[in-house]
Scaffold this active site. Structure first.
Site, PDB file in Angstrom:
ATOM      1  N   ASP A  32       0.817  -1.223   0.000  1.00 28.79           N
ATOM      2  CA  ASP A  32       0.000   0.000   0.000  1.00 28.79           C
ATOM      3  C   ASP A  32       0.850   1.272   0.000  1.00 28.79           C
ATOM      4  OD1 ASP A  32      -2.061  -1.872   0.364  1.00 28.79           O
ATOM      5  OD2 ASP A  32      -2.030  -1.619   2.535  1.00 28.79           O
ATOM      6  N   GLU A 199     -11.232   0.790  -4.347  1.00 27.01           N
ATOM      7  CA  GLU A 199     -10.552   1.184  -3.108  1.00 27.01           C
ATOM      8  C   GLU A 199      -9.301   1.979  -3.449  1.00 27.01           C
ATOM      9  OE1 GLU A 199      -9.875  -2.592  -1.268  1.00 27.01           O
ATOM     10  OE2 GLU A 199      -8.397  -3.230  -2.747  1.00 27.01           O
TER      11      GLU A 199
END
Length: 527
Positions: A32, A199
């Site tokens: 991430d 997302e």
């Protein structure tokens, strides 16, 4: 603490106009990623889930040589993750710079919630964090318009209350960063091109347009990056003509699961897309031992839309570490739901690290374990330890349910060594003995050589657990290591190699992790 690295100077190998960057940029458990450029330097922050210190901060001036300069969360009260489940820890940060301050916004679903940390120096210290009360979602992004209004854009996955599990697509809300108050009801922005799990939104201003970069398809093989744009940060957004602009799904590319992207201007003025990805291994490339790592690729702009190059695999050759405990622990050591300093102390004069057990085992949520990210699949890890006053050893951990280890204890005139392999519902152990005295424990990960299209050819790697002392050697086990991979453990983390104690105090004399990069070839074999 001295860390000797055998990684060579890469300045003449990578970089330059059109030349490849090292890929992965940040090897090992670094998912991430979010990136920002400030005064000619680059900074990346990645997720840490249940580990402390949390949210490592990496710095580079050329996108080739990177240094971890600190961590955002160096105090347990910043996150409150002492009891969180692995996948409910510290998720998906966004790193930005505004009005002289670095900002990290991040979700901690099992801890304090959605938080914003600030610092004038990205090396720290960082603030205690402001909670954005009432924000129910994940993967928050932070952006400001020309008037200084702060917008948080996030993935509307509901994680609490009667609608837990419902997904509302990409949401946005104006916030007061001084108080943490939401200034309006969240609004829907855009939910992608129709793939599951929209997302990881990141909102960027480029020219007259605001670009909304998101992930779609789930963080597994279907992962990808899609984009939309608008003349305003609040929309309406128009989808790009060729979404997803990046994906490795259904391809033979060596880097898979590419998604969760963030944009930044590169050293030569080009646009770079930084994202997570995995390096799957085995006959059908089904297992990713190191979990989600940080990668980069170049982007070309065509008619106002980004077109991303496929992600190339260009690993740094054989990164290795030789740690000597002649100074305090550096910021790359991590503990499980607590800081390493809570259970480990360094005697710089003796050059030793002592870990004090507190009754916890590796299966517990807070083991007496301190570790470092595994950087290559092929890694020979070792440590010399004194177990005259306790029991402890060397382990590779994915989470409390998935770990392999080798531990030692004194047993009369001998040292007993025990290898363990733990996966959900199964525990297997092998035991041997060695002459009394300091023992060297080994945990070696290697890929199968010349394996056929059978069980061994399908796995990612094999872990050998062995020990030596007093001129004797005992080889205890070689264990199929596919169970310590992103696909089987189903944790969003990666392998962490480290030292632990389960009884008393254990003294460690150094730690070595010698890595070797090998080419990917069919059926698990190595040329």
């Amino acid at each position: 603490m001295t860390v000797e690295s055998t990684t060579p100077d890469l300045s003449g190998t990578y970089g330059g106009v059109g030349a490849p960057f090292p890929n992965p940029v940040l090897p090992g458990f670094n998912p991430d990623p979010s990136v920002v450029r400030v005064d000619g330097a680059y900074y990346i922050v990645t997720s840490t889930f249940e580990y402390l210190p949390g949210l490592p901060v990496y710095r580079s001036e050329d996108f080739v040589t990177w240094e971890q300069i600190g961590n955002v969360a160096t105090r347990p009260e910043q996150l409150e993750i002492s009891e969180v489940p692995t996948n409910m820890g510290v998720w998906a940060p966004t790193l930005r710079h505004h009005d002289g301050l670095f900002h990290v916004i991040v979700g901690v679903p099992g801890g304090r919630g959605c938080l914003v940390f600030t610092a004038t120096d990205p090396a720290g210290p960082w603030s205690d964090g402001i909670v954005l009360e009432g924000l129910n979602g994940i993967d928050p992004d932070l952006a400001w318009d020309e008037d200084g209004t702060a917008y948080v854009t996030f993935s509307g996955l509901i994680l609490s209350g009667p609608e837990t599990g419902k997904h509302l697509g990409i949401q946005q809300v104006r916030v007061d960063l001084a108080t943490g108050a939401l200034l309006e009801e969240p609004r829907a922005l855009w939910s992608g091109s129709g793939s599951m799990f929209p997302e990881a939104p990141h909102l960027h201003r480029r020219g007259e347009h605001w670009y909304l970069v998101i992930a779609e398809g789930g963080t597994e093989r279907g992962h990808g990056v899609s984009i939309a744009r608008s003349g305003s940060p609040v929309g309406p957004f128009t989808a790009g003509p060729a979404n997803p602009i990046l994906t490795a799904r259904s391809t033979t590319r060596p880097v898979q699961n590419t998604g969760h992207g963030d944009l930044v201007e590169g050293p030569d003025g080009e646009t770079l897309l930084v994202m997570l990805g995995v390096r799957p291994l085995g006959g059908t490339r089904a297992f990713s031992p190191l979990g989600r790592e940080t990668f980069v690729t170049r982007v070309e702009w065509v008619d106002g839309w980004p077109v991303a190059e496929p992600v190339a695999l260009a690993p740094r050759p054989n990164p290795s570490e030789h740690v000597r405990f002649d100074a305090p622990l550096d910021n790359r050591w991590i503990g499980v739901r607590r800081l390493p300093q809570e259970i480990a102390s360094v005697d710089t004069a003796a050059g030793t690290l002592t870990i004090t057990a507190d009754g916890a085992s590796l299966e517990d949520v807070r083991p007496a374990f301190v570790g470092r990210r595994q950087l290559t699949v092929e890694t020979a890890a070792s440590t010399v330890l004194d177990v005259s006053a306790g029991i402890g050893g060397l382990a590779v951990r994915y989470d409390e349910d998935h770990h392999y280890s080798i531990r030692a204890r004194h047993e009369g005139e001998r040292v007993q060594v025990t290898a363990s392999a733990v996966v959900p519902g199964i525990r297997q152990e092998w035991t041997g003995t060695l002459p009394a005295g300091p023992a060297t424990l080994h945990l070696d990960s290697s890929r199968p050589r010349n394996a056929t299209f059978g069980t061994l050819g399908m796995t990612s790697d094999v872990i050998a657990l062995w020990a030596e002392s007093g001129g004797e050697e005992v080889r205890l086990a070689e264990v199929d290591a596919r169970y310590l991979s992103a696909e089987t453990a189903a944790s969003f983390t990666g392998r962490v190699l480290g030292l632990f104690a389960t009884e008393g105090t254990v003294v460690f004399h150094g730690y070595d992790a010698v890595g070797t990069e090998q080419p990917v070839t069919p059926f698990g074999s190595i040329d």
